[in-house]
Scaffold this motif. Structure first.
Motif, PDB file in Angstrom:
ATOM      1  N   TYR A  52      10.339 -27.299 -27.943  1.00 55.13           N
ATOM      2  CA  TYR A  52      11.019 -26.422 -27.003  1.00 55.13           C
ATOM      3  C   TYR A  52      11.016 -24.999 -27.453  1.00 55.13           C
ATOM      4  CZ  TYR A  52      12.871 -30.837 -25.924  1.00 55.13           C
ATOM      5  OH  TYR A  52      13.008 -32.409 -25.672  1.00 55.13           O
ATOM      6  N   ASP A 108       9.073 -36.067 -18.215  1.00 55.17           N
ATOM      7  CA  ASP A 108       9.745 -37.439 -18.438  1.00 55.17           C
ATOM      8  C   ASP A 108      10.463 -37.949 -17.446  1.00 55.17           C
ATOM      9  OD1 ASP A 108       9.266 -37.112 -21.209  1.00 55.17           O
ATOM     10  OD2 ASP A 108      11.225 -36.027 -21.546  1.00 55.17           O
ATOM     11  N   LYS A 109      10.837 -36.856 -16.476  1.00 55.98           N
ATOM     12  CA  LYS A 109      11.628 -37.489 -14.977  1.00 55.98           C
ATOM     13  C   LYS A 109      10.475 -38.057 -14.388  1.00 55.98           C
ATOM     14  CE  LYS A 109      15.108 -34.351 -14.963  1.00 55.98           C
ATOM     15  NZ  LYS A 109      16.030 -33.163 -13.965  1.00 55.98           N
ATOM     16  N   HIS A 141       8.681 -30.427 -20.088  1.00 56.54           N
ATOM     17  CA  HIS A 141       8.913 -31.714 -20.800  1.00 56.54           C
ATOM     18  C   HIS A 141       9.908 -32.518 -20.094  1.00 56.54           C
ATOM     19  CE1 HIS A 141       6.692 -31.236 -24.457  1.00 56.54           C
ATOM     20  NE2 HIS A 141       7.052 -30.113 -24.528  1.00 56.54           N
ATOM     21  N   SER A 142      10.930 -32.023 -19.572  1.00 57.48           N
ATOM     22  CA  SER A 142      12.164 -32.805 -18.586  1.00 57.48           C
ATOM     23  C   SER A 142      11.347 -33.080 -17.390  1.00 57.48           C
ATOM     24  CB  SER A 142      13.339 -32.048 -18.718  1.00 57.48           C
ATOM     25  OG  SER A 142      12.968 -30.772 -17.461  1.00 57.48           O
ATOM     26  N   THR A 164      10.648 -26.509 -22.161  1.00 54.52           N
ATOM     27  CA  THR A 164      11.703 -27.435 -21.896  1.00 54.52           C
ATOM     28  C   THR A 164      11.639 -28.017 -20.484  1.00 54.52           C
ATOM     29  OG1 THR A 164      12.929 -26.127 -23.458  1.00 54.52           O
ATOM     30  CG2 THR A 164      14.181 -27.375 -22.350  1.00 54.52           C
ATOM     31  N   MET A 165      11.265 -27.080 -19.645  1.00 52.69           N
ATOM     32  CA  MET A 165      11.389 -27.514 -18.062  1.00 52.69           C
ATOM     33  C   MET A 165      10.137 -28.486 -18.046  1.00 52.69           C
ATOM     34  SD  MET A 165      12.076 -24.514 -15.697  1.00 52.69           S
ATOM     35  CE  MET A 165      12.489 -25.000 -13.876  1.00 52.69           C
TER      36      MET A 165
END
Length: 139
Positions: A15, A28-29, A24-25, A21-22
């Motif tokens: 991150y 993942d979502k 990766h999230s 960070t966005m």
């Protein structure tokens, strides 16, 4: 106590900034959503039904449609029963088969996927409606 360069960045290696960070999230979502969708639809059952109906369509319905076309254009369109022609009855049988196929697809989507594998109907319409959906399967 002073941390070394590797120790300092070890916690934040993935991150570096808010964009990563966005991303990766979001990835993942997306991965979790894709897995939920795969478990929800269960492609093995869809492929099984699709293969069967594909064989029926190619081996039975297309030849019947071809025969109906030949009878209509080259066979004089003979009367068969109560004033309806033989080509009309053949096409009627094809339409009935396709209607049954579409009904089985809707049953698969509504009952097997939505009512039995998710809590969507249970949460939105209640347990009694969900029970009606499941019992309409014919168990």
């Amino acid at each position: 106590e002073k941390k070394g360069k590797d120790d300092f960045f070890a916690d934040d290696a993935l991150y570096d900034d808010e964009e990563s960070t966005m991303s990766h999230s979001i990835s993942d979502k997306m991965r979790r959503a894709r897995m939920k969708f795969r478990n929800f639809i269960r492609p093995d059952l869809i492929c099984e039904n699709t293969r069967y109906w594909g064989r029926v369509f190619v081996r039975v319905l297309l030849p019947i449609l071809g025969l109906a076309g030949l009878l209509y254009y080259y066979g004089g369109n003979p009367d068969f029963w109560h004033g309806a022609t033989l080509s009309w009855w053949l096409i009627f049988g094809v339409r009935q088969t396709l209607t049954y196929f579409l009904a089985s697809c809707v049953e698969y989507i509504l009952i097997r996927c939505i009512a039995m594998r998710s809590s969507l109907i249970l949460k939105t319409m209640g347990p009694l409606t969900t029970l009606f959906f499941i019992q309409s399967r014919g168990w």
